[in-house]
Design a protein around this motif. Structure first.
Motif, short mmCIF file in Angstrom:
data_model
loop_
_atom_site.label_atom_id
_atom_site.label_comp_id
_atom_site.label_asym_id
_atom_site.label_seq_id
_atom_site.Cartn_x
_atom_site.Cartn_y
_atom_site.Cartn_z
N ASP A 126 3.10 3.13 0.16
CA ASP A 126 4.47 3.94 0.35
C ASP A 126 4.93 3.52 1.79
OD1 ASP A 126 4.51 4.80 -2.24
OD2 ASP A 126 3.16 6.37 -1.70
N ASP A 127 4.73 4.86 2.55
CA ASP A 127 5.24 4.69 4.04
C ASP A 127 4.05 4.76 4.85
OD1 ASP A 127 4.25 7.27 3.52
OD2 ASP A 127 6.00 8.38 4.45
N GLN A 128 2.83 4.34 4.40
CA GLN A 128 1.72 4.29 5.53
C GLN A 128 0.89 2.90 5.25
OE1 GLN A 128 -0.64 7.61 4.62
NE2 GLN A 128 0.49 8.89 6.01
N VAL A 129 0.48 2.46 6.25
CA VAL A 129 -0.86 1.29 6.15
C VAL A 129 -1.88 1.78 6.23
CG1 VAL A 129 -1.39 -0.57 7.75
CG2 VAL A 129 1.11 -0.32 7.68
N SER A 130 -2.87 1.26 5.41
CA SER A 130 -4.30 1.81 5.21
C SER A 130 -4.94 0.52 5.60
CB SER A 130 -4.41 1.96 3.63
OG SER A 130 -5.99 2.24 3.49
N ILE A 131 -6.01 1.17 6.47
CA ILE A 131 -7.17 -0.01 7.13
C ILE A 131 -8.34 0.79 6.52
CG2 ILE A 131 -8.16 -0.63 9.10
CD1 ILE A 131 -5.57 -0.41 10.74
N PHE A 132 -9.18 -0.17 5.97
CA PHE A 132 -10.32 0.34 5.03
C PHE A 132 -11.60 -0.44 4.97
CE2 PHE A 132 -12.33 0.51 0.98
CZ PHE A 132 -12.46 1.79 0.62
N ALA A 133 -12.44 0.07 5.12
CA ALA A 133 -13.71 -0.91 5.34
C ALA A 133 -15.15 -0.02 4.70
CB ALA A 133 -14.22 -1.41 6.58
N ILE A 134 -15.81 -0.74 3.79
CA ILE A 134 -17.04 -0.07 3.17
C ILE A 134 -18.09 -0.36 4.43
CG2 ILE A 134 -18.82 -0.20 1.55
CD1 ILE A 134 -16.76 -1.34 -0.36
N GLU B 169 -16.18 7.28 -4.69
CA GLU B 169 -17.00 7.72 -5.94
C GLU B 169 -17.09 6.42 -6.73
OE1 GLU B 169 -17.06 12.29 -6.98
OE2 GLU B 169 -14.80 11.33 -7.05
N LEU B 170 -16.05 5.69 -6.89
CA LEU B 170 -16.26 4.36 -7.88
C LEU B 170 -17.15 3.40 -7.25
CD1 LEU B 170 -12.14 3.87 -8.53
CD2 LEU B 170 -14.11 4.95 -10.09
N SER B 171 -17.30 3.12 -6.27
CA SER B 171 -18.14 2.04 -5.71
C SER B 171 -19.32 2.76 -5.17
CB SER B 171 -17.58 1.41 -4.57
OG SER B 171 -17.31 2.17 -3.41
N GLU B 172 -19.49 4.44 -5.00
CA GLU B 172 -20.61 4.94 -4.46
C GLU B 172 -20.86 4.35 -3.12
OE1 GLU B 172 -23.96 5.98 -6.60
OE2 GLU B 172 -22.70 6.18 -8.54
N SER B 173 -19.87 4.09 -2.21
CA SER B 173 -19.60 3.72 -1.03
C SER B 173 -19.38 4.65 0.05
CB SER B 173 -19.02 2.49 -0.75
OG SER B 173 -19.41 1.41 -1.85
N VAL B 174 -19.88 4.60 1.37
CA VAL B 174 -19.29 5.27 2.43
C VAL B 174 -18.52 4.41 3.05
CG1 VAL B 174 -19.96 6.45 4.66
CG2 VAL B 174 -21.60 6.37 2.71
N VAL B 175 -16.99 4.97 3.30
CA VAL B 175 -16.00 4.14 3.93
C VAL B 175 -15.51 4.85 5.04
CG1 VAL B 175 -15.55 3.33 1.43
CG2 VAL B 175 -14.43 5.38 2.31
N LEU B 176 -14.86 3.94 5.78
CA LEU B 176 -14.04 4.46 6.96
C LEU B 176 -12.57 4.00 6.57
CD1 LEU B 176 -14.28 5.54 9.81
CD2 LEU B 176 -14.41 3.22 10.60
N CYS B 177 -11.64 4.81 6.68
CA CYS B 177 -10.16 4.44 6.50
C CYS B 177 -9.49 5.14 7.59
CB CYS B 177 -9.96 5.04 5.14
SG CYS B 177 -10.47 6.80 4.53
N ARG B 178 -8.10 4.50 7.71
CA ARG B 178 -7.55 5.10 8.52
C ARG B 178 -6.09 4.67 8.07
NH1 ARG B 178 -6.63 4.10 15.17
NH2 ARG B 178 -4.66 5.31 15.62
N ARG B 179 -4.91 5.65 8.29
CA ARG B 179 -3.67 5.26 7.92
C ARG B 179 -2.64 5.52 9.03
NH1 ARG B 179 -2.50 6.71 1.91
NH2 ARG B 179 -4.60 5.80 0.94
N LEU B 180 -1.82 4.80 9.04
CA LEU B 180 -0.61 4.35 10.18
C LEU B 180 0.71 4.61 9.50
CD1 LEU B 180 -2.04 1.34 12.01
CD2 LEU B 180 -2.47 3.87 12.68
N PRO B 181 1.59 5.34 10.26
CA PRO B 181 2.79 5.49 9.41
C PRO B 181 3.57 4.32 9.79
CG PRO B 181 2.78 7.10 11.53
CD PRO B 181 1.14 6.35 11.12
#
Length: 151
Positions: free
Chosen positions: A43-51, A85-97
């Motif tokens: 939508d109106d945010q950029v998601s940066i994501f890593a396991i 929960e789907l991958s049973e992973s610890v993740v780091l995520c950040r959203r930027l407008p």
């Protein structure tokens, strides 16, 4: 700037021509041939994501440390630690407008994210003291070897 323009600029500055999102809307960067960072538009945010690791690596004490780090973001590169929960992973995520996002803002956020990832990967690997983690993170910051590939 759009996220596609920002990714193209990042690719140009990093020696990766035609860097951009794939048919699924994801741009994956591989850092040091060790970890993947996905960049997506929601939508109106950029998601940066890593396991970062497996839920199995997290005991009650580590969970408490992770939740405390989420409080102000200083220990996470302004990102959030979570469990997928789907991958049973610890993740780091950040959203930027998206509104007002510039290349320098994106680049700075990505650098913070990478350093946050490094710090938490070390913690999950069993570095018990802040001094151990800070030392390794400082070495990483002094000599970044960010080899990025588009998958």
């Amino acid at each position: 700037m759009t996220i596609d323009e920002i990714l193209a600029e990042f690719g140009k500055r990093s020696g990766m021509e035609n860097l951009g999102r794939d048919g699924n809307g994801v741009c994956r960067l591989v850092f040091d041939e060790i970890f993947d960072v996905d960049i997506e538009l929601y939508d109106d945010q950029v998601s940066i994501f890593a396991i970062i690791g497996s839920v199995e690596d997290v005991d009650g004490g580590m969970l408490r440390v992770m939740l405390a780090a989420n409080l102000d973001g200083a220990d996470t590169g302004n990102a959030t630690l979570a469990v997928d929960e789907l991958s049973e992973s610890v993740v780091l995520c950040r959203r930027l407008p998206v509104a007002g996002l510039t290349y320098p803002t994106f680049e700075h956020a990505l650098e913070d994210f990478v350093h946050g990832f490094q710090r938490w990967r070390l913690k999950l690997d069993g570095h018990e003291t802040e001094d151990d983690v800070a030392l390794d993170a400082d070495a990483f910051a002094r000599e970044p070897s960010l080899h990025m590939l588009r998958l």
